[in-house]
Write an enzyme that holds these catalytic residues in place. Structure first.
Site, PDB file in Angstrom:
ATOM      1  N   HIS A  51       0.162  -8.761  20.489  1.00 56.98           N
ATOM      2  CA  HIS A  51       0.374  -8.309  19.099  1.00 56.98           C
ATOM      3  C   HIS A  51       1.697  -7.543  19.073  1.00 56.98           C
ATOM      4  O   HIS A  51       1.747  -6.331  19.193  1.00 56.98           O
ATOM      5  CB  HIS A  51      -0.771  -7.420  18.622  1.00 56.98           C
ATOM      6  CG  HIS A  51      -0.451  -6.762  17.310  1.00 56.98           C
ATOM      7  ND1 HIS A  51      -0.266  -7.472  16.148  1.00 56.98           N
ATOM      8  CD2 HIS A  51      -0.235  -5.468  16.977  1.00 56.98           C
ATOM      9  CE1 HIS A  51       0.040  -6.641  15.166  1.00 56.98           C
ATOM     10  NE2 HIS A  51       0.076  -5.420  15.649  1.00 56.98           N
ATOM     11  N   VAL A  78      -7.599  -1.759  17.953  1.00 54.90           N
ATOM     12  CA  VAL A  78      -6.600  -1.914  16.886  1.00 54.90           C
ATOM     13  C   VAL A  78      -5.377  -1.049  17.191  1.00 54.90           C
ATOM     14  O   VAL A  78      -4.237  -1.432  16.944  1.00 54.90           O
ATOM     15  CB  VAL A  78      -7.222  -1.511  15.523  1.00 54.90           C
ATOM     16  CG1 VAL A  78      -6.176  -1.547  14.418  1.00 54.90           C
ATOM     17  CG2 VAL A  78      -8.394  -2.429  15.177  1.00 54.90           C
ATOM     18  N   ASP A 107      -1.832 -10.945  12.807  1.00 60.41           N
ATOM     19  CA  ASP A 107      -0.768 -11.929  13.014  1.00 60.41           C
ATOM     20  C   ASP A 107      -1.230 -13.305  12.521  1.00 60.41           C
ATOM     21  O   ASP A 107      -0.470 -14.047  11.900  1.00 60.41           O
ATOM     22  CB  ASP A 107      -0.418 -12.004  14.504  1.00 60.41           C
ATOM     23  CG  ASP A 107      -0.179 -10.627  15.092  1.00 60.41           C
ATOM     24  OD1 ASP A 107       0.968 -10.179  15.105  1.00 60.41           O
ATOM     25  OD2 ASP A 107      -1.162  -9.977  15.512  1.00 60.41           O
ATOM     26  N   GLN A 114     -11.493   6.735  26.511  1.00 62.96           N
ATOM     27  CA  GLN A 114     -12.484   6.057  25.665  1.00 62.96           C
ATOM     28  C   GLN A 114     -13.168   4.909  26.407  1.00 62.96           C
ATOM     29  O   GLN A 114     -14.361   4.653  26.204  1.00 62.96           O
ATOM     30  CB  GLN A 114     -11.826   5.598  24.361  1.00 62.96           C
ATOM     31  CG  GLN A 114     -11.383   6.822  23.539  1.00 62.96           C
ATOM     32  CD  GLN A 114     -10.891   6.499  22.154  1.00 62.96           C
ATOM     33  OE1 GLN A 114     -10.775   5.340  21.772  1.00 62.96           O
ATOM     34  NE2 GLN A 114     -10.582   7.532  21.392  1.00 62.96           N
ATOM     35  N   ASN A 159      -0.003   6.571  23.862  1.00 55.72           N
ATOM     36  CA  ASN A 159      -1.377   6.179  23.521  1.00 55.72           C
ATOM     37  C   ASN A 159      -2.250   5.743  24.696  1.00 55.72           C
ATOM     38  O   ASN A 159      -3.476   5.697  24.561  1.00 55.72           O
ATOM     39  CB  ASN A 159      -1.351   5.070  22.474  1.00 55.72           C
ATOM     40  CG  ASN A 159      -0.965   5.607  21.100  1.00 55.72           C
ATOM     41  OD1 ASN A 159      -1.131   6.795  20.823  1.00 55.72           O
ATOM     42  ND2 ASN A 159      -0.442   4.752  20.250  1.00 55.72           N
TER      43      ASN A 159
HETATM   44  N1  LIG Z   1      -3.317  -4.296  15.956  1.00 54.20           N
HETATM   45  C1  LIG Z   1      -2.835  -4.302  14.741  1.00 54.20           C
HETATM   46  O1  LIG Z   1      -2.663  -5.370  14.133  1.00 54.20           O
HETATM   47  C2  LIG Z   1      -2.467  -3.006  14.037  1.00 54.20           C
HETATM   48  C3  LIG Z   1      -2.060  -3.043  12.704  1.00 54.20           C
HETATM   49  C4  LIG Z   1      -1.737  -1.845  12.070  1.00 54.20           C
HETATM   50  C5  LIG Z   1      -1.795  -0.652  12.761  1.00 54.20           C
HETATM   51  N2  LIG Z   1      -2.182  -0.648  14.051  1.00 54.20           N
HETATM   52  C6  LIG Z   1      -2.283   0.612  14.821  1.00 54.20           C
HETATM   53  O2  LIG Z   1      -3.488   1.283  14.465  1.00 54.20           O
HETATM   54  C7  LIG Z   1      -3.371   2.654  14.808  1.00 54.20           C
HETATM   55  C8  LIG Z   1      -3.845   3.539  13.675  1.00 54.20           C
HETATM   56  O3  LIG Z   1      -3.005   3.392  12.557  1.00 54.20           O
HETATM   57  P1  LIG Z   1      -3.183   4.302  11.252  1.00 54.20           P
HETATM   58  O4  LIG Z   1      -2.152   3.827  10.304  1.00 54.20           O
HETATM   59  O5  LIG Z   1      -4.605   4.365  10.825  1.00 54.20           O
HETATM   60  O6  LIG Z   1      -2.720   5.709  11.824  1.00 54.20           O
HETATM   61  P2  LIG Z   1      -3.014   7.179  11.244  1.00 54.20           P
HETATM   62  O7  LIG Z   1      -2.073   8.101  11.923  1.00 54.20           O
HETATM   63  O8  LIG Z   1      -3.094   7.151   9.758  1.00 54.20           O
HETATM   64  O9  LIG Z   1      -4.481   7.447  11.777  1.00 54.20           O
HETATM   65  C9  LIG Z   1      -4.769   7.522  13.125  1.00 54.20           C
HETATM   66  C10 LIG Z   1      -5.911   8.499  13.261  1.00 54.20           C
HETATM   67  O10 LIG Z   1      -6.336   8.454  14.610  1.00 54.20           O
HETATM   68  C11 LIG Z   1      -6.669   9.767  14.990  1.00 54.20           C
HETATM   69  N3  LIG Z   1      -6.626   9.842  16.438  1.00 54.20           N
HETATM   70  C12 LIG Z   1      -5.561   9.964  17.255  1.00 54.20           C
HETATM   71  N4  LIG Z   1      -5.950  10.035  18.529  1.00 54.20           N
HETATM   72  C13 LIG Z   1      -7.292   9.922  18.532  1.00 54.20           C
HETATM   73  C14 LIG Z   1      -8.272   9.919  19.540  1.00 54.20           C
HETATM   74  N5  LIG Z   1      -7.939  10.072  20.827  1.00 54.20           N
HETATM   75  N6  LIG Z   1      -9.570   9.783  19.186  1.00 54.20           N
HETATM   76  C15 LIG Z   1      -9.915   9.646  17.898  1.00 54.20           C
HETATM   77  N7  LIG Z   1      -9.034   9.653  16.887  1.00 54.20           N
HETATM   78  C16 LIG Z   1      -7.745   9.773  17.198  1.00 54.20           C
HETATM   79  C17 LIG Z   1      -5.626  10.652  14.290  1.00 54.20           C
HETATM   80  O11 LIG Z   1      -6.077  11.994  14.165  1.00 54.20           O
HETATM   81  C18 LIG Z   1      -5.514   9.951  12.942  1.00 54.20           C
HETATM   82  O12 LIG Z   1      -6.397  10.466  11.975  1.00 54.20           O
HETATM   83  C19 LIG Z   1      -1.911   2.853  15.196  1.00 54.20           C
HETATM   84  O13 LIG Z   1      -1.798   2.802  16.611  1.00 54.20           O
HETATM   85  C20 LIG Z   1      -1.236   1.644  14.587  1.00 54.20           C
HETATM   86  O14 LIG Z   1      -0.016   1.319  15.227  1.00 54.20           O
HETATM   87  C21 LIG Z   1      -2.520  -1.795  14.696  1.00 54.20           C
HETATM   88  O1  LIG Z   2       3.855  -2.947  13.656  1.00 56.58           O
HETATM   89  C1  LIG Z   2       3.228  -1.893  13.724  1.00 56.58           C
HETATM   90  O2  LIG Z   2       3.562  -0.928  14.392  1.00 56.58           O
HETATM   91  C2  LIG Z   2       1.959  -1.768  12.932  1.00 56.58           C
HETATM   92  C3  LIG Z   2       1.080  -2.922  13.132  1.00 56.58           C
HETATM   93  O3  LIG Z   2       0.901  -3.267  14.463  1.00 56.58           O
HETATM   94  C4  LIG Z   2       1.497  -4.103  12.328  1.00 56.58           C
HETATM   95  O4  LIG Z   2       1.683  -5.190  12.896  1.00 56.58           O
HETATM   96  O5  LIG Z   2       1.594  -3.965  11.094  1.00 56.58           O
END
Ligand SMILES: NC(=O)c1ccc[n+]([C@@H]2O[C@H](COP(=O)([O-])OP(=O)(O)OC[C@H]3O[C@@H](n4cnc5c(N)ncnc54)[C@H](O)[C@@H]3O)[C@@H](O)[C@H]2O)c1
Ligand SMILES: O=C(O)C[C@H](O)C(=O)O
Length: 328
Positions: free
Chosen positions: A190, A132, A162, A115, A108
């Site tokens: 995180h 995120v 969290d 971006q 990633n």
């Molecule tokens: N920080 C947090 O607390 C937290 C919590 C949950 C999930 N997440 C993270 O959020 C992210 C998204 O999760 P999700 O469940 O929606 O995933 P998902 O796979 O359902 O959706 C991700 C989307 O992002 C798109 N994508 C990928 N690369 C891209 C780019 N360069 N530009 C634009 N779009 C792009 C994909 O095509 C996809 O549609 C993951 O990295 C996940 O680990 C973070």
């Molecule tokens: O743990 C993960 O990979 C998804 C997200 O960051 C979460 O905390 O739910």
């Protein structure tokens, strides 16, 4: 008089979190029920993803949200981020069963250099950025370092999930309502190393630490439960958390933009050196927000156990930063 619309860019807009997030932004839950918004949605330049995005846009249209005054679909961050006031960088590959966050770093990191550079070139100079996509802190660090013409303080990472998880565990342990909790802090990354700290917290005005009075529960149950909650959800759902993540993103941006009235919340922000964290490390801190700015809660005593936890999560973050040095 009605307010001038603001531009909100969301990446990964056709993903799971996007689907739980966009409708709430468009209904005014993030920026207020009087704030019109223009959504600038970014997905990868792939037919399937762009088609899925079209479907989401059709649904947004079908909601006829009074505050939604424009919707744009993009496949290039240079157009998606044009003049944007808020950017929610969600798009990234999520973790699957058995994967750790470190596995995601390589996959990633590149997304966030591209971006960050695009935000640097075309976004509003006051853009508020929330990352995120995981590993969220290091991705936010990469984006910030790739955008040298924007103030570093405009880049933040999501620790709010969290924070909310910790609040919910405390409410259930004490048998009290989650709404009564104040002064909770989550320090660091995180990831399972985050340090959720309820030493200063109160619930309905009473000390949480005194009410719980169980150090073993703190160490052996509470911290692992909050730290491993993401993995527990992946194990149960086969997919990573989405609705709760979207909810945390709304909470984070709303509080940053509209203020917390003195209430502590947790945000991942570039360190200014507070609490001995090296400058610019994207670190979870307790903050209060007012007038569109966050301020670290200062003067908290860090005892030996807390220092040990903070050192551990800091080490993980500086190792992650070292791992992406070549990209910056
Ligand atoms: N920080 C947090 O607390 C937290 C919590 C949950 C999930 N997440 C993270 O959020 C992210 C998204 O999760 P999700 O469940 O929606 O995933 P998902 O796979 O359902 O959706 C991700 C989307 O992002 C798109 N994508 C990928 N690369 C891209 C780019 N360069 N530009 C634009 N779009 C792009 C994909 O095509 C996809 O549609 C993951 O990295 C996940 O680990 C973070
Ligand atoms: O743990 C993960 O990979 C998804 C997200 O960051 C979460 O905390 O739910």
């Amino acid at each position: 008089m009605s307010k001038k619309p603001v531009r909100v860019a969301v990446t990964g807009a056709a993903g799971q979190i996007g689907y739980a997030l966009l409708f709430r932004i468009a209904s005014g839950e993030m920026l207020g029920k009087d704030q019109p918004v223009i959504l600038q949605l970014l997905e990868i330049p792939d037919e399937k993803a762009q088609n899925a995005l079209k479907g989401v846009i059709m649904e947004l249209e079908d909601c006829a949200f009074p505050l939604l005054v424009g919707i744009e679909a993009h496949s290039d961050p240079m157009t998606a981020f044009k003049d944007t006031d808020y950017a929610l960088l969600v798009g990234a590959r999520p973790r699957g069963p058995g994967m750790e966050r470190a596995d995601l770093l390589a996959a990633n990191a590149q997304i966030f250099t591209v971006q960050g550079k695009a935000l640097n070139a075309v976004a509003s100079r006051n853009v508020k950025v929330l990352v995120v996509g995981n590993p969220a802190n290091t991705n936010a660090y990469i984006a910030m370092k790739s955008a040298p013409d924007l103030p570093a303080k405009n880049f933040t990472a999501m620790l709010r999930l969290d924070h909310n998880r910790a609040a919910s565990q405390i409410a259930s342990k004490t048998g009290k309502a989650v709404a009564g909790i104040e002064k909770l802090a989550v320090w660091g990354n995180h990831s399972p190393t985050m340090y959720a700290d309820y030493r200063f917290a109160t619930i309905d005005g009473q000390s949480v630490k005194t009410l719980i009075n169980d150090e073993a529960w703190n160490r052996d149950v509470f911290l692992p439960t909050v730290g491993k909650r993401g993995a527990a959800i992946i194990a149960a759902r086969g997919l990573s958390s989405a609705a709760s993540a979207a909810n945390a993103a709304i909470d984070h941006m709303r509080d940053w933009a509209l203020g917390t009235n003195g209430k502590w919340v947790t945000m991942g922000i570039p360190s200014d050196g507070s609490y001995g964290i090296p400058k610019d490390v994207m670190f979870g801190y307790p903050v209060t927000c007012e007038g569109g700015e966050y301020k670290i809660v200062q003067g908290l005593e860090i005892d030996a156990f807390s220092q040990e936890c903070i050192n551990k999560t800091l080490k993980e973050l500086t190792d992650e930063q070292d791992g992406v040095k070549h990209l910056l």
